[in-house]
Design a protein around this motif. Structure first.
Motif, PDB file in Angstrom:
ATOM      1  N   LEU A 151       0.856  -1.187   0.000  1.00 13.43           N
ATOM      2  CA  LEU A 151       0.000   0.000   0.000  1.00 13.43           C
ATOM      3  C   LEU A 151       0.892   1.237   0.000  1.00 13.43           C
ATOM      4  CD1 LEU A 151      -2.588  -1.125   2.713  1.00 13.43           C
ATOM      5  CD2 LEU A 151      -2.718  -1.414   0.224  1.00 13.43           C
ATOM      6  N   ILE A 152       0.710   2.067  -1.019  1.00  7.50           N
ATOM      7  CA  ILE A 152       1.559   3.249  -1.206  1.00  7.50           C
ATOM      8  C   ILE A 152       0.671   4.479  -1.215  1.00  7.50           C
ATOM      9  CG2 ILE A 152       3.187   4.391  -2.747  1.00  7.50           C
ATOM     10  CD1 ILE A 152       3.791   1.552  -3.895  1.00  7.50           C
ATOM     11  N   ARG A 153       0.897   5.383  -0.275  1.00  3.55           N
ATOM     12  CA  ARG A 153       0.101   6.605  -0.229  1.00  3.55           C
ATOM     13  C   ARG A 153       0.862   7.679   0.525  1.00  3.55           C
ATOM     14  NH1 ARG A 153       0.047   2.502   3.601  1.00  3.55           N
ATOM     15  NH2 ARG A 153      -1.370   2.846   5.342  1.00  3.55           N
ATOM     16  N   THR A 154       0.327   8.912   0.449  1.00  5.91           N
ATOM     17  CA  THR A 154       0.934  10.029   1.159  1.00  5.91           C
ATOM     18  C   THR A 154      -0.082  10.629   2.127  1.00  5.91           C
ATOM     19  OG1 THR A 154       0.306  11.609  -0.574  1.00  5.91           O
ATOM     20  CG2 THR A 154       2.463  10.561  -0.759  1.00  5.91           C
ATOM     21  N   GLU A 155       0.442  11.081   3.256  1.00  6.52           N
ATOM     22  CA  GLU A 155      -0.384  11.752   4.265  1.00  6.52           C
ATOM     23  C   GLU A 155       0.375  12.989   4.710  1.00  6.52           C
ATOM     24  OE1 GLU A 155      -0.960   8.853   7.304  1.00  6.52           O
ATOM     25  OE2 GLU A 155      -2.073   7.464   5.998  1.00  6.52           O
ATOM     26  N   GLY A 156       0.012  14.133   4.142  1.00  5.58           N
ATOM     27  CA  GLY A 156       0.765  15.344   4.419  1.00  5.58           C
ATOM     28  C   GLY A 156       2.181  15.202   3.884  1.00  5.58           C
ATOM     29  N   ALA A 157       3.156  15.404   4.766  1.00  2.00           N
ATOM     30  CA  ALA A 157       4.559  15.297   4.365  1.00  2.00           C
ATOM     31  C   ALA A 157       5.094  13.881   4.527  1.00  2.00           C
ATOM     32  CB  ALA A 157       5.406  16.262   5.187  1.00  2.00           C
ATOM     33  N   LEU A 158       4.182  12.942   4.786  1.00  2.30           N
ATOM     34  CA  LEU A 158       4.578  11.564   5.059  1.00  2.30           C
ATOM     35  C   LEU A 158       4.293  10.670   3.858  1.00  2.30           C
ATOM     36  CD1 LEU A 158       5.575   9.670   7.400  1.00  2.30           C
ATOM     37  CD2 LEU A 158       3.155   9.254   7.894  1.00  2.30           C
ATOM     38  N   GLY A 159       5.315   9.949   3.402  1.00  3.00           N
ATOM     39  CA  GLY A 159       5.127   8.909   2.404  1.00  3.00           C
ATOM     40  C   GLY A 159       5.032   7.586   3.123  1.00  3.00           C
ATOM     41  N   ARG A 160       3.975   6.807   2.854  1.00  4.06           N
ATOM     42  CA  ARG A 160       3.752   5.566   3.602  1.00  4.06           C
ATOM     43  C   ARG A 160       3.844   4.342   2.705  1.00  4.06           C
ATOM     44  NH1 ARG A 160      -0.883   5.093   7.904  1.00  4.06           N
ATOM     45  NH2 ARG A 160       0.300   3.130   8.082  1.00  4.06           N
ATOM     46  N   LEU A 161       4.645   3.390   3.148  1.00  6.09           N
ATOM     47  CA  LEU A 161       4.742   2.081   2.511  1.00  6.09           C
ATOM     48  C   LEU A 161       4.278   1.043   3.518  1.00  6.09           C
ATOM     49  CD1 LEU A 161       8.296   2.148   0.841  1.00  6.09           C
ATOM     50  CD2 LEU A 161       6.099   2.261  -0.326  1.00  6.09           C
ATOM     51  N   THR A 162       3.205   0.337   3.195  1.00  3.00           N
ATOM     52  CA  THR A 162       2.695  -0.709   4.081  1.00  3.00           C
ATOM     53  C   THR A 162       2.704  -2.037   3.344  1.00  3.00           C
ATOM     54  OG1 THR A 162       1.269   0.857   5.273  1.00  3.00           O
ATOM     55  CG2 THR A 162       0.748  -1.491   5.479  1.00  3.00           C
ATOM     56  N   LEU A 163       3.497  -2.975   3.825  1.00  2.00           N
ATOM     57  CA  LEU A 163       3.509  -4.312   3.241  1.00  2.00           C
ATOM     58  C   LEU A 163       2.150  -4.945   3.499  1.00  2.00           C
ATOM     59  CD1 LEU A 163       7.059  -5.482   4.395  1.00  2.00           C
ATOM     60  CD2 LEU A 163       6.410  -4.170   2.353  1.00  2.00           C
ATOM     61  N   ASN A 164       1.539  -5.525   2.460  1.00  2.00           N
ATOM     62  CA  ASN A 164       0.134  -5.899   2.559  1.00  2.00           C
ATOM     63  C   ASN A 164      -0.129  -7.339   2.122  1.00  2.00           C
ATOM     64  OD1 ASN A 164      -2.642  -5.393   3.058  1.00  2.00           O
ATOM     65  ND2 ASN A 164      -2.983  -4.979   0.886  1.00  2.00           N
ATOM     66  N   ARG A 165       0.545  -8.258   2.808  1.00  2.00           N
ATOM     67  CA  ARG A 165       0.213  -9.689   2.673  1.00  2.00           C
ATOM     68  C   ARG A 165       0.048 -10.251   4.086  1.00  2.00           C
ATOM     69  NH1 ARG A 165       4.398 -13.090  -0.336  1.00  2.00           N
ATOM     70  NH2 ARG A 165       2.687 -14.591  -0.403  1.00  2.00           N
ATOM     71  N   PRO A 166      -0.949  -9.766   4.824  1.00  2.00           N
ATOM     72  CA  PRO A 166      -1.032 -10.125   6.243  1.00  2.00           C
ATOM     73  C   PRO A 166      -1.188 -11.612   6.502  1.00  2.00           C
ATOM     74  CG  PRO A 166      -3.044  -9.018   5.499  1.00  2.00           C
ATOM     75  CD  PRO A 166      -2.036  -8.838   4.414  1.00  2.00           C
ATOM     76  N   LYS A 167      -1.852 -12.347   5.603  1.00  2.00           N
ATOM     77  CA  LYS A 167      -2.006 -13.792   5.816  1.00  2.00           C
ATOM     78  C   LYS A 167      -0.665 -14.512   5.777  1.00  2.00           C
ATOM     79  CE  LYS A 167      -6.759 -14.307   4.184  1.00  2.00           C
ATOM     80  NZ  LYS A 167      -7.654 -14.987   3.204  1.00  2.00           N
ATOM     81  N   ALA A 168       0.313 -13.931   5.072  1.00  2.00           N
ATOM     82  CA  ALA A 168       1.661 -14.494   4.978  1.00  2.00           C
ATOM     83  C   ALA A 168       2.632 -13.721   5.863  1.00  2.00           C
ATOM     84  CB  ALA A 168       2.134 -14.477   3.532  1.00  2.00           C
ATOM     85  N   ILE A 169       2.111 -12.998   6.836  1.00  2.00           N
ATOM     86  CA  ILE A 169       2.910 -12.093   7.684  1.00  2.00           C
ATOM     87  C   ILE A 169       3.785 -11.217   6.802  1.00  2.00           C
ATOM     88  CG2 ILE A 169       4.195 -11.878   9.852  1.00  2.00           C
ATOM     89  CD1 ILE A 169       3.650 -14.758  10.436  1.00  2.00           C
ATOM     90  N   ASN A 170       3.193 -10.761   5.701  1.00  2.00           N
ATOM     91  CA  ASN A 170       3.814  -9.801   4.794  1.00  2.00           C
ATOM     92  C   ASN A 170       5.151 -10.268   4.230  1.00  2.00           C
ATOM     93  OD1 ASN A 170       1.655  -7.903   5.259  1.00  2.00           O
ATOM     94  ND2 ASN A 170       2.584  -7.476   7.244  1.00  2.00           N
ATOM     95  N   ALA A 171       5.269 -11.584   3.980  1.00  2.00           N
ATOM     96  CA  ALA A 171       6.489 -12.134   3.389  1.00  2.00           C
ATOM     97  C   ALA A 171       6.743 -11.488   2.032  1.00  2.00           C
ATOM     98  CB  ALA A 171       6.374 -13.647   3.249  1.00  2.00           C
ATOM     99  N   LEU A 172       8.000 -11.216   1.752  1.00  2.00           N
ATOM    100  CA  LEU A 172       8.369 -10.468   0.556  1.00  2.00           C
ATOM    101  C   LEU A 172       8.484 -11.352  -0.677  1.00  2.00           C
ATOM    102  CD1 LEU A 172      11.255  -8.268   2.008  1.00  2.00           C
ATOM    103  CD2 LEU A 172       8.994  -7.452   1.319  1.00  2.00           C
ATOM    104  N   ASP A 173       7.948 -10.864  -1.785  1.00  2.00           N
ATOM    105  CA  ASP A 173       8.276 -11.443  -3.082  1.00  2.00           C
ATOM    106  C   ASP A 173       8.892 -10.333  -3.925  1.00  2.00           C
ATOM    107  OD1 ASP A 173       6.183  -9.876  -4.150  1.00  2.00           O
ATOM    108  OD2 ASP A 173       4.752 -11.526  -4.040  1.00  2.00           O
ATOM    109  N   ILE A 174       9.384 -10.671  -5.098  1.00  2.00           N
ATOM    110  CA  ILE A 174      10.123  -9.689  -5.877  1.00  2.00           C
ATOM    111  C   ILE A 174       9.236  -8.537  -6.347  1.00  2.00           C
ATOM    112  CG2 ILE A 174       9.835 -10.825  -8.131  1.00  2.00           C
ATOM    113  CD1 ILE A 174      12.865 -10.098  -8.604  1.00  2.00           C
TER     114      ILE A 174
END
Length: 353
Positions: A11-34
């Motif tokens: 999940l990629i979004r901005t909130e004011g001066a904040l850029g937010r990156l939220t890993l969003n595979r909660p069922k896999a505890i947000n395990a990374l893929d390429i």
């Protein structure tokens, strides 16, 4: 495909001066893929020159953790399928992201709430401000699958107090929030009930308040670190020159925790342990880029040259028999300079162009 399946994995979004990156595979505890790695990289590249973005916040969706690591089952499939190039592409992309976070020109805040292991350490461990909570469980558990710590983990392990780095790297031991702060894997302890307020404060930051000052508003003192309490015997044991001598010193200790550690090491890949000991000690010299290059040599050696990584993943995640057949099977069977072949390995494709 359900709506859940179609949800973006970052999940990629901005909130004011904040850029937010939220890993969003909660069922896999947000395990990374390429693909997740590439999405994060694209967002960071865009925000680098965006004058409206002053802080980047990285966190994970759900309450189970920031990131459980990389997708090692996919790595297994690549290796047994003869796709070493695919494995190389994943590691090159992941390590480039790790280095980008470390060198980013804007303040990066990472919230390592819950499980943060392996690749999760690569995401959180190199941020400017690293936050843990009472739910945090951090580890570099790669030796549990016959592998070796990477994603810049050896750089962090090599700078932990005393011989805590060798201990954590070899055993794959899990750190509490207090342990993570003590070992240098985190900076601040913030109770999880205040994370929403922290995120809001970062998004609404008013100059001249710095991100560090804002985090300090929510910072509390965690319970005492177990690692700190155990450090005397850990330093004595893990200062030994070789894996064999570490084992000997462990057997001579009276502490219950030392005996438990000896039992753990006996179950793990001797080759993975030897490579890890060599890697952590090498990473004490040089910078993060040097450590990543050293890690890449070693991981690609496992991918192309040594069977213990495939065997470890098989035993833990594929057949799940928990009975790996390591080569060699015991520490005494290791060659005198175990770890040297992995250290000297030259990958076909270099890590950095």
């Amino acid at each position: 495909m359900t709506d859940i399946d179609a949800a973006p994995t970052v999940l990629i979004r901005t909130e004011g001066a904040l850029g937010r990156l939220t890993l969003n595979r909660p069922k896999a505890i947000n395990a990374l893929d390429i693909d997740m790695i590439r999405q994060a990289k694209v967002a960071l590249e865009a925000w680098r020159e965006d004058t409206d973005i002053e802080i980047v916040l990285i966190d994970g969706e759900g309450e189970r953790g920031l990131c459980a690591g990389g997708d090692v089952r996919a790595l297994y499939d690549q290796i047994v399928g003869g796709d070493a190039q695919g494995a190389s592409e994943f590691f090159r992309a992941e390590y480039a992201l790790n280095l980008m976070i470390a060198e980013y020109p804007k303040t990066v805040v990472a919230i390592a709430d819950g499980i943060t292991m392996g690749g999760g350490i690569g995401i959180a461990g190199h941020a400017d401000i690293r936050v843990v909570t009472e739910r945090s469980r951090l580890a570099m558990p790669e030796t549990r699958i016959g592998f070796t710590p990477d994603v810049g983990g050896t750089y962090l392990l090599g700078r932990a107090p005393g011989r805590i780095g060798e201990y954590l790297g070899l055993t794959g031991g899990t750190m509490s929030a207090a342990d993570a702060v003590y070992a240098g894997f985190a900076d601040h302890y913030v109770p999880s009930q205040h994370l929403g307020e922290l995120r809001e404060a970062l998004g609404k930051r008013a100059d001249p308040t710095s991100p560090s000052e804002l985090v300090l508003l929510f910072d509390e003192t965690p319970e005492r670190s177990v690692l700190a309490a155990e450090r005397a015997w850990i330093d004595e044991v893990f200062a030994a020159d070789s894996l064999a001598e570490i084992s000997q010193r462990l057997s001579a200790r009276a502490e219950v925790s030392a005996s438990a550690t000896a039992a753990v090491l006996v179950e793990l890949s001797p080759t993975g342990l030897a490579v890890t000991l060599d890697a952590v000690r090498e990473a004490r010299e040089g910078d993060l880029r040097d450590a990543l290059i050293g890690e890449y040599r070693r991981v690609m050696w496992f991918v192309r040259q040594h069977p213990d990584l495939v065997e470890g993943i098989r035993a833990q995640l594929v057949d799940k028999d928990r009975s790996p057949k390591w080569q060699p099977a015991t520490i005494p069977q290791l060659p005198a300079d175990a770890g040297a072949d992995a250290r000297a390995y030259v990958p076909e494709v270099p890590l950095f162009d």
